[in-house]
Scaffold this motif. Sequence first.
Motif, PDB file in Angstrom:
ATOM      1  N   LEU B 242       0.908  -1.161   0.105  1.00  0.00           N
ATOM      2  CA  LEU B 242      -0.133  -0.044  -0.178  1.00  0.00           C
ATOM      3  C   LEU B 242       0.943   1.191  -0.125  1.00  0.00           C
ATOM      4  CD1 LEU B 242      -2.709  -0.852   2.590  1.00  0.00           C
ATOM      5  CD2 LEU B 242      -2.869  -0.527   0.139  1.00  0.00           C
ATOM      6  N   PRO B 243       0.289   2.205  -0.745  1.00  0.00           N
ATOM      7  CA  PRO B 243       1.336   3.500  -0.628  1.00  0.00           C
ATOM      8  C   PRO B 243       1.148   4.382   0.817  1.00  0.00           C
ATOM      9  CG  PRO B 243      -0.832   3.732  -2.053  1.00  0.00           C
ATOM     10  CD  PRO B 243      -0.693   2.354  -1.443  1.00  0.00           C
ATOM     11  N   ALA B 244       2.282   4.696   1.173  1.00  0.00           N
ATOM     12  CA  ALA B 244       2.285   5.577   2.418  1.00  0.00           C
ATOM     13  C   ALA B 244       2.664   6.920   2.227  1.00  0.00           C
ATOM     14  CB  ALA B 244       3.366   4.654   3.341  1.00  0.00           C
ATOM     15  N   THR B 245       2.145   7.904   2.875  1.00  0.00           N
ATOM     16  CA  THR B 245       2.569   9.307   2.835  1.00  0.00           C
ATOM     17  C   THR B 245       3.006   9.779   4.232  1.00  0.00           C
ATOM     18  OG1 THR B 245       0.136   9.607   3.132  1.00  0.00           O
ATOM     19  CG2 THR B 245       1.021   9.884   1.073  1.00  0.00           C
ATOM     20  N   PRO B 246       4.125  10.660   4.127  1.00  0.00           N
ATOM     21  CA  PRO B 246       4.626  11.166   5.488  1.00  0.00           C
ATOM     22  C   PRO B 246       3.590  11.728   6.225  1.00  0.00           C
ATOM     23  CG  PRO B 246       5.644  12.285   3.358  1.00  0.00           C
ATOM     24  CD  PRO B 246       4.450  11.271   2.892  1.00  0.00           C
ATOM     25  N   ALA B 247       3.780  11.392   7.485  1.00  0.00           N
ATOM     26  CA  ALA B 247       3.038  12.084   8.715  1.00  0.00           C
ATOM     27  C   ALA B 247       3.828  12.423   9.768  1.00  0.00           C
ATOM     28  CB  ALA B 247       1.757  11.157   9.090  1.00  0.00           C
ATOM     29  N   GLY B 248       4.920  13.314   9.560  1.00  0.00           N
ATOM     30  CA  GLY B 248       5.603  13.768  10.753  1.00  0.00           C
ATOM     31  C   GLY B 248       6.962  12.936  10.679  1.00  0.00           C
ATOM     32  N   GLY B 250       9.380   9.951  11.203  1.00  0.00           N
ATOM     33  CA  GLY B 250       9.458   8.675  11.348  1.00  0.00           C
ATOM     34  C   GLY B 250       7.815   8.052  11.669  1.00  0.00           C
ATOM     35  N   ALA B 251       7.042   8.850  11.176  1.00  0.00           N
ATOM     36  CA  ALA B 251       5.548   8.420  11.166  1.00  0.00           C
ATOM     37  C   ALA B 251       4.910   8.439   9.711  1.00  0.00           C
ATOM     38  CB  ALA B 251       4.640   9.271  11.945  1.00  0.00           C
ATOM     39  N   TRP B 252       3.935   7.438   9.160  1.00  0.00           N
ATOM     40  CA  TRP B 252       3.440   7.254   7.864  1.00  0.00           C
ATOM     41  C   TRP B 252       1.947   7.011   8.127  1.00  0.00           C
ATOM     42  CZ3 TRP B 252       6.918   8.470   3.799  1.00  0.00           C
ATOM     43  CH2 TRP B 252       8.325   8.603   4.195  1.00  0.00           C
ATOM     44  N   GLU B 253       1.360   7.803   7.222  1.00  0.00           N
ATOM     45  CA  GLU B 253      -0.051   7.345   6.830  1.00  0.00           C
ATOM     46  C   GLU B 253      -0.291   6.398   5.839  1.00  0.00           C
ATOM     47  OE1 GLU B 253      -2.972  10.816   7.376  1.00  0.00           O
ATOM     48  OE2 GLU B 253      -3.894   9.607   5.945  1.00  0.00           O
ATOM     49  N   ALA B 266      12.292  10.100   2.648  1.00  0.00           N
ATOM     50  CA  ALA B 266      11.252  11.372   2.345  1.00  0.00           C
ATOM     51  C   ALA B 266      10.433  10.776   1.133  1.00  0.00           C
ATOM     52  CB  ALA B 266      12.177  12.355   1.590  1.00  0.00           C
ATOM     53  N   GLY B 267       9.231  11.717   0.984  1.00  0.00           N
ATOM     54  CA  GLY B 267       8.346  11.450  -0.171  1.00  0.00           C
ATOM     55  C   GLY B 267       7.511  10.311   0.228  1.00  0.00           C
ATOM     56  N   ARG B 268       6.881   9.764  -0.952  1.00  0.00           N
ATOM     57  CA  ARG B 268       6.075   8.714  -0.756  1.00  0.00           C
ATOM     58  C   ARG B 268       6.839   7.417  -0.663  1.00  0.00           C
ATOM     59  NH1 ARG B 268       0.927   9.725  -2.639  1.00  0.00           N
ATOM     60  NH2 ARG B 268       0.287   7.552  -3.115  1.00  0.00           N
ATOM     61  N   ILE B 269       6.417   6.441   0.370  1.00  0.00           N
ATOM     62  CA  ILE B 269       7.251   5.172   0.226  1.00  0.00           C
ATOM     63  C   ILE B 269       6.021   3.926   0.037  1.00  0.00           C
ATOM     64  CG2 ILE B 269       9.243   5.955   1.400  1.00  0.00           C
ATOM     65  CD1 ILE B 269       8.123   4.739   3.957  1.00  0.00           C
ATOM     66  N   GLU B 270       6.509   2.906   0.187  1.00  0.00           N
ATOM     67  CA  GLU B 270       5.445   1.672   0.167  1.00  0.00           C
ATOM     68  C   GLU B 270       5.400   1.017   1.651  1.00  0.00           C
ATOM     69  OE1 GLU B 270       3.874  -0.289  -3.841  1.00  0.00           O
ATOM     70  OE2 GLU B 270       6.002  -0.508  -3.683  1.00  0.00           O
ATOM     71  N   PHE B 271       4.316   0.685   2.133  1.00  0.00           N
ATOM     72  CA  PHE B 271       3.959  -0.211   3.195  1.00  0.00           C
ATOM     73  C   PHE B 271       3.794  -1.584   2.644  1.00  0.00           C
ATOM     74  CE2 PHE B 271       0.539  -2.317   5.107  1.00  0.00           C
ATOM     75  CZ  PHE B 271       0.659  -2.319   6.557  1.00  0.00           C
ATOM     76  N   ALA B 272       4.352  -2.668   3.390  1.00  0.00           N
ATOM     77  CA  ALA B 272       4.032  -3.914   3.006  1.00  0.00           C
ATOM     78  C   ALA B 272       4.054  -4.928   4.374  1.00  0.00           C
ATOM     79  CB  ALA B 272       5.331  -4.522   2.177  1.00  0.00           C
ATOM     80  N   ILE B 273       2.961  -5.892   4.002  1.00  0.00           N
ATOM     81  CA  ILE B 273       2.744  -6.967   5.077  1.00  0.00           C
ATOM     82  C   ILE B 273       2.387  -8.078   4.596  1.00  0.00           C
ATOM     83  CG2 ILE B 273       0.110  -5.840   5.319  1.00  0.00           C
ATOM     84  CD1 ILE B 273       2.513  -6.709   8.313  1.00  0.00           C
ATOM     85  N   TRP B 337       9.008  -1.906   4.810  1.00  0.00           N
ATOM     86  CA  TRP B 337       8.787  -0.674   4.038  1.00  0.00           C
ATOM     87  C   TRP B 337       9.654  -0.581   2.608  1.00  0.00           C
ATOM     88  CZ3 TRP B 337       5.237   2.579   5.949  1.00  0.00           C
ATOM     89  CH2 TRP B 337       4.584   2.434   7.317  1.00  0.00           C
ATOM     90  N   PHE B 338       9.275  -0.231   1.654  1.00  0.00           N
ATOM     91  CA  PHE B 338      10.053  -0.368   0.355  1.00  0.00           C
ATOM     92  C   PHE B 338      10.146   0.981  -0.441  1.00  0.00           C
ATOM     93  CE2 PHE B 338       8.714  -4.491   0.762  1.00  0.00           C
ATOM     94  CZ  PHE B 338       9.908  -5.224   0.660  1.00  0.00           C
ATOM     95  N   ASP B 339      11.204   1.473  -0.910  1.00  0.00           N
ATOM     96  CA  ASP B 339      11.221   2.645  -1.857  1.00  0.00           C
ATOM     97  C   ASP B 339      10.709   2.419  -3.069  1.00  0.00           C
ATOM     98  OD1 ASP B 339      12.253   4.867  -3.168  1.00  0.00           O
ATOM     99  OD2 ASP B 339      14.183   5.133  -2.298  1.00  0.00           O
ATOM    100  N   PRO B 340       9.687   3.001  -3.523  1.00  0.00           N
ATOM    101  CA  PRO B 340       9.092   2.756  -4.882  1.00  0.00           C
ATOM    102  C   PRO B 340       9.992   3.164  -6.001  1.00  0.00           C
ATOM    103  CG  PRO B 340       7.924   4.598  -3.802  1.00  0.00           C
ATOM    104  CD  PRO B 340       8.660   4.257  -2.947  1.00  0.00           C
ATOM    105  N   GLU B 341      11.025   4.022  -5.837  1.00  0.00           N
ATOM    106  CA  GLU B 341      11.809   4.245  -6.959  1.00  0.00           C
ATOM    107  C   GLU B 341      12.899   3.224  -7.062  1.00  0.00           C
ATOM    108  OE1 GLU B 341      12.297   7.112  -8.845  1.00  0.00           O
ATOM    109  OE2 GLU B 341      10.018   7.658  -7.873  1.00  0.00           O
TER     110      GLU B 341
END
Lengths: 288, 347
Positions: B242-248, B250-253, B266-273, B337-341
């Motif tokens: 799932l895509p994750a957006t920065p929320a402060g 060390g925190a991601w939404e 920084a920027g958008r990263i990917e959440f994985a589970i 967490w993965f870097d989409p780039e």
Amino acid sequence: MTAGSSPAAAPAPAAPAPAADVRRAGRWLFRAGVVFLCAWVLVPIYLLMVNALSAPADVTGFPKRLVPGFDPGSLAFFLRFQGVAEALWNSVQVAAVTMVLSIGIGAPAGYALSRFDFPGKGMFRLLVIMTRAFPLPLLALPLAVLFIRTGLDDSIVGLALVHTTLALPFAVLITFSLFSGIPVELEEAAWTLGCTRLQAVLRVVMPLALPGIAASAVFAFVISWNEVFAAAVLTIQNRTLTAFLLQSLDVSPLPLKFAGGAALVIPALVFIFAVRRYLFAMWGIANR
Amino acid sequence: MAEIRIRGVAKTFGSFTALHSVDLTIRDREFLVLLGASGCGKTTLLRIVAGLETASAGEVWIGERRVDGLAPRDRGIAMVFQNYAVFPHLTVYENIAFGLRMKKLPQAEIDRRVTRNAELMHIEQLLKRYSGQLSGGQRQRVAVARALAMEPAVILMDEPLSNLDALLRLEMRAELKGVLAGSRTTTIYVTHDQVEAMSLADRIAVMNAGRIVQADDPVQVYRNPAARFVGSFIGNPPMNFLPATPAGPGAWEVAGLRLAGPAGAAGRIEFAIRPEDLAPAPEGLAATVRVVEPLGPHTLVTAEVAGAPFRAVLDSDLRVAPGDRLTLAPAADRIRWFDPETQEALT
């Protein structure tokens, strides 16, 4: 149309009737074609056999017999005829040399075509078949001149060389399809088990290919055995049986012609029949 | 000692690059599985080690010898092929003895090795048969016995079980593992079957598009994929992303849920589970159930989270039906967490 059609479909049969007619006509056409082609091949062979196996008097007489008399007279006459034995021996020799040369050159070429990718591979395959595109009469005169210059004229080897060029395309194509049918992994397994490339070919590929190679050799033999034109042009003293018969066609009696024809056709027919499975393979998996 | 070192091995076929400079060391007596989808270059790499293919660049070392210039016969390897490659014109006995005869071993030694390896593979009653009289599974046994009889330093296996039916594959898998562990040879085993890889390997090298993406022990590869590809390739069902957006700091939404994540990115990263690391909880990812597949020990639920398909493996006692809304909480220590780039894992 099936007999058990339902009552609901009863008004319909008018429509499929023409289709059934066409199908029936097609089937008849097919059968007629098969019968015609069989007759085309079998009737001459039948007449040849009847006359070769009848007494000379029956052959020249009238009306013709439809059942052979099983009289060895014609054949005995043929075999005793001046020059026949020599011509037969020449034919065997030329065909044998042709067979050895065709396989000796054709099998390695077939192997290379099936196992290696090299530039011009497609062109090479085309050229192999193209050799059959030149009519032999066109080549006969220059060949005769060349043979006389090099001293190859009127010799077994010289004629065998010409026959080899005729038989080689088939040898290459048959062995190509043969080797293509043997999985590369078998060779690779042999390499990993301690074989060199040559050892793998000798120990693994050859035993598997041998029946087909024998068939290809027999085919080369038959091509040489039946060849008339080059034999007639390039030999004078050492005539093969075909050339000898052609030369004496006008002067020899009817029983001799039939017996000679039978002597040419029978071995060829028997050989080809024995190896037919491998000759079909030439068209089967050779299209790669 | 037969450590295999692959150094900068590359292979190009015309303009197609099958292998991009691969580096890999296989330890002595290790069972390494090359895992990847078809066309990823795993078989090419194996064939380069075997000497059936020449590398365009790089070096291959087996033990203290550089072997990339040597013929297959001089490398001290044995290979098992996907289609078995049992010689059809020889009996089972002669197949197993083939390599030994090439080595010119004395007949007594050949007899001893053939008998022992035939017994090991349970084919001693087939020694007089030809391969045409054998089933696929029996041919496979002959191929393995033939390779083992060489007593090689290295055994190479190219998808040896993929032509067997499912039941036989399970049986042979367990047997192979036992036999190869006993033989103490170094093994490279190529497969596209992740279950086979997980169950056999000491170490799995996951390949993608001509590169080794990750080489690690099976549990590591499963738990800590080094790249997004590994997570999506290994595991059935695969990882959820799932895509994750920065929320402060060390925190991601993620789909409305705030989670602690990598601080450096920084920027958008990917959440994985992984699907089995999810559990229904009062707080979590809002999911709408689409398909429910009860599998006995657990239930596979295919849901939708933030418009993306999302799978969860849940307890089979849980009653869910398509259309239900669930909140699924990811186990905190299993989130990756993965870097989409770069597609690489973030920590």
